[in-house]
Structures are given as C-alpha cells and as structure tokens.
Design an enzyme around this catalytic site. Sequence first.
Site, PDB file in Angstrom:
ATOM      1  N   SER A 104     -20.631  35.151 -10.100  1.00 28.46           N
ATOM      2  CA  SER A 104     -21.371  33.907  -9.858  1.00 28.46           C
ATOM      3  C   SER A 104     -20.437  32.757  -9.505  1.00 28.46           C
ATOM      4  O   SER A 104     -19.697  32.811  -8.549  1.00 28.46           O
ATOM      5  CB  SER A 104     -22.242  33.583 -11.074  1.00 28.46           C
ATOM      6  OG  SER A 104     -23.093  32.499 -10.838  1.00 28.46           O
ATOM      7  N   ASP A 246     -23.825  28.652  -5.246  1.00 32.71           N
ATOM      8  CA  ASP A 246     -22.695  29.167  -6.015  1.00 32.71           C
ATOM      9  C   ASP A 246     -22.302  30.517  -5.421  1.00 32.71           C
ATOM     10  O   ASP A 246     -22.842  30.941  -4.393  1.00 32.71           O
ATOM     11  CB  ASP A 246     -23.044  29.283  -7.502  1.00 32.71           C
ATOM     12  CG  ASP A 246     -24.261  30.166  -7.749  1.00 32.71           C
ATOM     13  OD1 ASP A 246     -25.046  30.390  -6.812  1.00 32.71           O
ATOM     14  OD2 ASP A 246     -24.437  30.628  -8.897  1.00 32.71           O
TER      15      ASP A 246
END
Length: 452
Positions: A104, A246
């Site tokens: 992530s 992200d």
Amino acid sequence: MGRLFGTDGVRGVANADLTAELALGLSVAAAHVLAEAGRFAGHRPVAVVGRDPRASGEFLEAAVVAGLASAGVDVLRVGVLPTPAIAYLTGALGADLGVMLSASHNAMPDNGIKFFARGGHKLPDELENRIEATYHSHEAGEPWERPTGAGVGRVRSYDEGFDNYVAHLIGVLPNRMDGLKVVIDGAHGAAARVSPEAFARAGAEVVTIGTEPDGLNINDGCGSTHLDKLQAAVVEHGADLGVAHDGDADRCLAVDAAGQEVDGDQILAVLALAMRDAGTLRKNTVVGTVMSNLGFKIAMRREGVELTETAVGDRYVLEEMREHGYALGGEQSGHVIVLDHATTGDGTLTGLMLAARVSATGRSLTELAGVMDRLPQVLINVPDVDKSRVHSSAELASAVADAERELGETGRVLLRQSGTEPLVRVMVEAADIDHARSVAGRLADVVKSALG
C-alpha cells in the site's frame, strides 16, 4: 513476525520479514482453506494474482504462483493492477480466491500479501486464523497434500484484466466528465496506467505525475502521502481538480483548483449528498469512523443524512456496511467504499465519482467540499503508558470530562489505545487550532501521569 496477519494482510520488509518461502507457504495454506469449496463443487479451483510495481513483487509473485499451482489451483496472472481490481476480477471471474502483493502506502522495501475470498471479499478474522494455523501446522512438520500429474494447477497470463476493470469503472459512473481537466498522481504505483486511462475514457483531459514506476520509486515523495507535487501541478496546469492515489490505489485524496487538499471526510460528504440526490444512499446513511472530523458529522446532521461510526480501519467500515446494507462508507485517509460497485475501497472509482459530481453539477470542487467545515484536529501519541487503563482511570475520565465541557458543541475529545504499540492516542478537535493544541497538550500530560 509474531502473528502473521495484521490489520490488512501480511506485511513486512521484503526478503527479510516477508520471504519467498513465507509467500509460498502462505499461498499453499490459503489454497487449502479458500479453494476447498470449489473442489467440493466439482471444479478446479482458480486464483487471480496481481501486484503493485515494487521490485520485490516480482519474486514474491513467482513464489505465490508456485505455491498455488503446487496445491492444484489454476492461476490467472493479471500483472500490475490496483488492489480493488484484484478484488473485482476475483468476483467477476468467479475465482475461488484472489491474491494481491502490495504494501500500500509503505515505502518501497516493504511488501505484503493480501488474500480475497470468493466474490472478491476481504477475509474475516476466522479465515485468516485458519490460513495461519494451516501454515504453522506445515511448518511444524505436517505434510501438504500434493497433487501430481494432471492435478497440478496451470498458470496463464490474463491480459484482459486491465480492460475488464477499466470498463467496469466507466460502466458504473453516473455521467461523463467531458471538458474537465484533471491531474492524476499515480504514486508510481498500481494505478499508474489504470487511473489515467479510466479518466480519459470518461472524457476528462488528463495530466499525469507519478505514473512512471520503475520498481523502486513507489510512494517516493508522491501520491496520497505527499500531496505537495499534486497541489503544485493542479495550479500550474489550471486544472479543475487533482486526484492522488497510494501505492495499491485502494484510496484517494483530492486537490481543488486552488491547490487545497480535499480529504477523505470531505470526499465522503460530497459523494453522500450525490448519492442521496440520486436515491442510491441506502437507508439515508453513511458510515464513518470515530476519527471522522467533527465538521463531517455536523454537515451530515445539517443535510439530514444519518451517520454510523465504527472503529478506525476500513475493514470495520466494510463490516458495518455489509451487516446493515449501507451503500457508502469511508475514512479520513481516503479509503472510500461504494458497496454497489466495489467490495473494498477503490481509489480510482472514488476519484472518478468525485470528478463526475463536479462535472454533473457544474460546481467547483471547492464549492462542493465546502458543504463541511473541516475543524482543526490535533493528535498526540503518548508512549510508554499502560494503554489498557485508558478507559478505567478515574483521573483521566475527570480530565476528559473537563475538556469536553470546555470545548462544548464545537469540539471533541477522543482517547484511543494503539493496536500495535504501548501508547495512547489523544485526539482533540476545536474551532480554533491553538485551543485544540492547548487541550490536547493538557490531556497528554494527564495520560502520562495517570497511566505512566
């Protein structure tokens, strides 16, 4: 690593904590736990496997694919795609499980493994515990069941995954956005191709930054954790808005035409009213967390929209939505879940829906986000305290009550113990930032003295 599964899969420094051996073993364990239903139904189990562009994802993907195929699971390799794309394709293709390799928003040296169950849903704790127990049983010497001959899994690339996912995104949009100029920061991550393509197909004029991943530059000074480059680019290009993802693109933050940040709470407010007006906000309710800005709560109350709060974490938001049939929920961090169109947070979908609302209304993002006033929020982490006593200390309870009386209806206090560290998080909101800092500082001192 202690317990392998954390709040969002298994994560650690690639080739140190998260090794090829661990990835292979976990994949075999996941195959035994998640693919059994397919075997009982009489078909060969199928898995969808994707990753973000991290260099370590290349060898970890090889290990995962080897583990799944060795357990008799056919593998569809979709390459570099966002986490929500893996969730979508797992459901759309009727696969028994999905696997995403990503850490992530973490820095490049980290990586992670996230599993999805049939239908593209995140795993509940019970399934994660079963996978972990199966893995540890093998590590303790219990042999795997190993198919041979025609029983081993087959592996093939599924290049159609990109187009299928983008087509899904475009297909669920309420309207096009022709004439809108959008800057996209792909964080040199999994959305670097997908997000610009989706916005362009929806009619937007697209300017890109952070869309040249080389395996080493993911999240490096760009994306949703570093908005300054996007803010500058939006102003420089005279864009209507900017969208930042992200690394695995399960979340989205935005920037208005003046270069001002629009956070997850503001995005959620804009989408809640859009869905209310369209009649798709089921039960007239949006789901947030205890960390949602007080300004968001005030705005929803003023607009007649019900708000349900959960613990911090998109998995808790999702659980609440699925249990009660709500359509929209999310977090301040930009994890926004539109349950009619996604089984998890989807940053590209969120950005598209936000831009579509701007286009449909003819109003600027600044005006739309202005439905809520974001109150100043101060967060202080107090380390080395007995966090288990945060809700039982009479001294602390008295201090909190005094602070709440002082703040009145224009402020809020939240004390929360960390789930991973010996610390207590003190959060204070107030109409004035200096007032918030003053109250937070005093409460942090009481936490130290009462729980130290």
